[in-house]
Design a protein around this motif. Structure first.
Motif, PDB file in Angstrom:
ATOM      1  N   GLY A  41      35.676  71.170 -40.284  1.00 47.78           N
ATOM      2  CA  GLY A  41      35.691  71.157 -41.745  1.00 47.78           C
ATOM      3  C   GLY A  41      36.691  70.158 -42.293  1.00 47.78           C
ATOM      4  O   GLY A  41      36.421  69.448 -43.265  1.00 47.78           O
ATOM      5  N   ALA A  42      37.876  70.091 -41.651  1.00 45.39           N
ATOM      6  CA  ALA A  42      38.897  69.144 -42.086  1.00 45.39           C
ATOM      7  C   ALA A  42      38.415  67.707 -41.921  1.00 45.39           C
ATOM      8  O   ALA A  42      38.662  66.845 -42.774  1.00 45.39           O
ATOM      9  CB  ALA A  42      40.189  69.362 -41.299  1.00 45.39           C
ATOM     10  N   LYS A  43      37.713  67.446 -40.825  1.00 49.56           N
ATOM     11  CA  LYS A  43      37.170  66.102 -40.595  1.00 49.56           C
ATOM     12  C   LYS A  43      36.113  65.759 -41.651  1.00 49.56           C
ATOM     13  O   LYS A  43      36.035  64.617 -42.123  1.00 49.56           O
ATOM     14  CB  LYS A  43      36.554  66.015 -39.188  1.00 49.56           C
ATOM     15  CG  LYS A  43      37.563  65.926 -38.052  1.00 49.56           C
ATOM     16  CD  LYS A  43      36.837  65.895 -36.705  1.00 49.56           C
ATOM     17  CE  LYS A  43      37.803  65.668 -35.548  1.00 49.56           C
ATOM     18  NZ  LYS A  43      38.328  64.291 -35.518  1.00 49.56           N
ATOM     19  N   VAL A  44      35.312  66.762 -42.018  1.00 41.96           N
ATOM     20  CA  VAL A  44      34.283  66.541 -43.043  1.00 41.96           C
ATOM     21  C   VAL A  44      34.940  66.240 -44.396  1.00 41.96           C
ATOM     22  O   VAL A  44      34.505  65.346 -45.126  1.00 41.96           O
ATOM     23  CB  VAL A  44      33.343  67.759 -43.138  1.00 41.96           C
ATOM     24  CG1 VAL A  44      32.431  67.647 -44.360  1.00 41.96           C
ATOM     25  CG2 VAL A  44      32.500  67.861 -41.864  1.00 41.96           C
ATOM     26  N   LEU A  45      35.995  66.974 -44.713  1.00 45.29           N
ATOM     27  CA  LEU A  45      36.711  66.713 -45.963  1.00 45.29           C
ATOM     28  C   LEU A  45      37.293  65.297 -45.979  1.00 45.29           C
ATOM     29  O   LEU A  45      37.461  64.689 -47.041  1.00 45.29           O
ATOM     30  CB  LEU A  45      37.837  67.736 -46.157  1.00 45.29           C
ATOM     31  CG  LEU A  45      37.405  69.166 -46.486  1.00 45.29           C
ATOM     32  CD1 LEU A  45      38.636  70.072 -46.559  1.00 45.29           C
ATOM     33  CD2 LEU A  45      36.631  69.232 -47.793  1.00 45.29           C
ATOM     34  N   VAL A  73      40.129  73.876 -46.609  1.00 44.18           N
ATOM     35  CA  VAL A  73      39.627  73.753 -45.240  1.00 44.18           C
ATOM     36  C   VAL A  73      38.847  75.004 -44.850  1.00 44.18           C
ATOM     37  O   VAL A  73      37.817  74.923 -44.170  1.00 44.18           O
ATOM     38  CB  VAL A  73      40.783  73.491 -44.247  1.00 44.18           C
ATOM     39  CG1 VAL A  73      40.287  73.583 -42.806  1.00 44.18           C
ATOM     40  CG2 VAL A  73      41.392  72.116 -44.492  1.00 44.18           C
ATOM     41  N   ALA A  74      39.300  76.176 -45.292  1.00 44.20           N
ATOM     42  CA  ALA A  74      38.599  77.427 -44.982  1.00 44.20           C
ATOM     43  C   ALA A  74      37.175  77.404 -45.540  1.00 44.20           C
ATOM     44  O   ALA A  74      36.221  77.804 -44.864  1.00 44.20           O
ATOM     45  CB  ALA A  74      39.362  78.617 -45.546  1.00 44.20           C
ATOM     46  N   GLN A  75      37.042  76.949 -46.777  1.00 44.75           N
ATOM     47  CA  GLN A  75      35.709  76.886 -47.379  1.00 44.75           C
ATOM     48  C   GLN A  75      34.847  75.832 -46.675  1.00 44.75           C
ATOM     49  O   GLN A  75      33.646  76.043 -46.446  1.00 44.75           O
ATOM     50  CB  GLN A  75      35.827  76.567 -48.875  1.00 44.75           C
ATOM     51  CG  GLN A  75      36.451  77.685 -49.698  1.00 44.75           C
ATOM     52  CD  GLN A  75      35.659  78.985 -49.654  1.00 44.75           C
ATOM     53  OE1 GLN A  75      34.431  78.975 -49.618  1.00 44.75           O
ATOM     54  NE2 GLN A  75      36.349  80.112 -49.651  1.00 44.75           N
ATOM     55  N   ALA A  76      35.445  74.688 -46.308  1.00 45.93           N
ATOM     56  CA  ALA A  76      34.703  73.647 -45.591  1.00 45.93           C
ATOM     57  C   ALA A  76      34.260  74.163 -44.222  1.00 45.93           C
ATOM     58  O   ALA A  76      33.140  73.878 -43.774  1.00 45.93           O
ATOM     59  CB  ALA A  76      35.565  72.398 -45.435  1.00 45.93           C
TER      60      ALA A  76
END
Length: 203
Positions: A41-45, A73-76
């Motif tokens: 998720g962090a990478k996607v953000l 990050v939790a939501q991603a």
């Protein structure tokens, strides 16, 4: 010894605390599988495509944990976890970890149902949305995040709905999982119940 302990449940129910504690006590390796999805998720953000981010994931991406514990990050993580292709990319890593020599504890949303359906011990740790939101709010405030109790409760409920309603490996208790509701339990009481489940299997 190859003992797999699968611990599932929604966010902030206490499964991470329980997982780490029983892993230490019984000498088992521990994997917070949610960190895998948080790292993706962090990478996607940061601009990466979900599947490519999962393919490129390396252990170094799981640290530091604090950077992966933010609300964004939790939501991603919850969003990418609903992608069947992302889940497929991370499946083998988790299964190999689960059957490592010496035993392992894995915690997540679908460990007992999808990742390790043959796990020797399965726990489903839950609590009311309000109790979990209060715990998460205190954690976030303690880490310096600016949030309100109402925001955190809304996030918890939104994530529950997404995790339980997704087509790919929805969050659900395995039929043979032991249910552990921590709403009214202290950490010590929850740990005692988890330990007893594992001791019974080891015997």
């Amino acid at each position: 010894m190859k003992l797999t302990v699968a611990i599932d449940g929604p966010a902030a129910a206490g499964k991470g605390t329980i997982s780490k504690a029983v892993a230490r006590e019984f000498g088992l390796a521990h994997l917070d599988t949610g960190l895998l999805y948080r790292a993706v998720g962090a990478k996607v953000l940061a601009g990466a495509a979900p599947v490519e981010a999962a393919e490129a994931l390396v252990p170094a991406d799981l640290a530091p944990e604090d950077a992966l514990r933010t609300p964004d990050v939790a939501q991603a993580a919850s969003r990418v976890a609903a992608d069947p292709e992302v889940r497929a990319k991370l499946l083998e890593f988790q299964r190999n970890f689960a059957r490592r020599e010496g035993g392992a504890v894995l915690d997540g949303r679908d460990i007992g149902t999808v990742i390790c359906p043959d796990a020797e011990v399965k726990l489903f740790v839950t609590a009311s949305a309000e109790a979990r939101a209060e715990r998460r709010y205190k954690e976030l405030i303690g880490n310096g995040h600016e949030v309100t109790p109402e925001q955190v409760l809304a996030d918890v409920k939104a994530r529950d709905a997404r995790d339980a309603g997704r087509d790919a490996a929805p969050m659900v208790a395995a039929e043979d999982a032991v249910m552990l509701d921590t709403t009214e339990l202290s950490i010590a009481e929850a740990l005692d119940r988890a330990r007893e489940c594992i001791r019974l299997k080891i015997k």
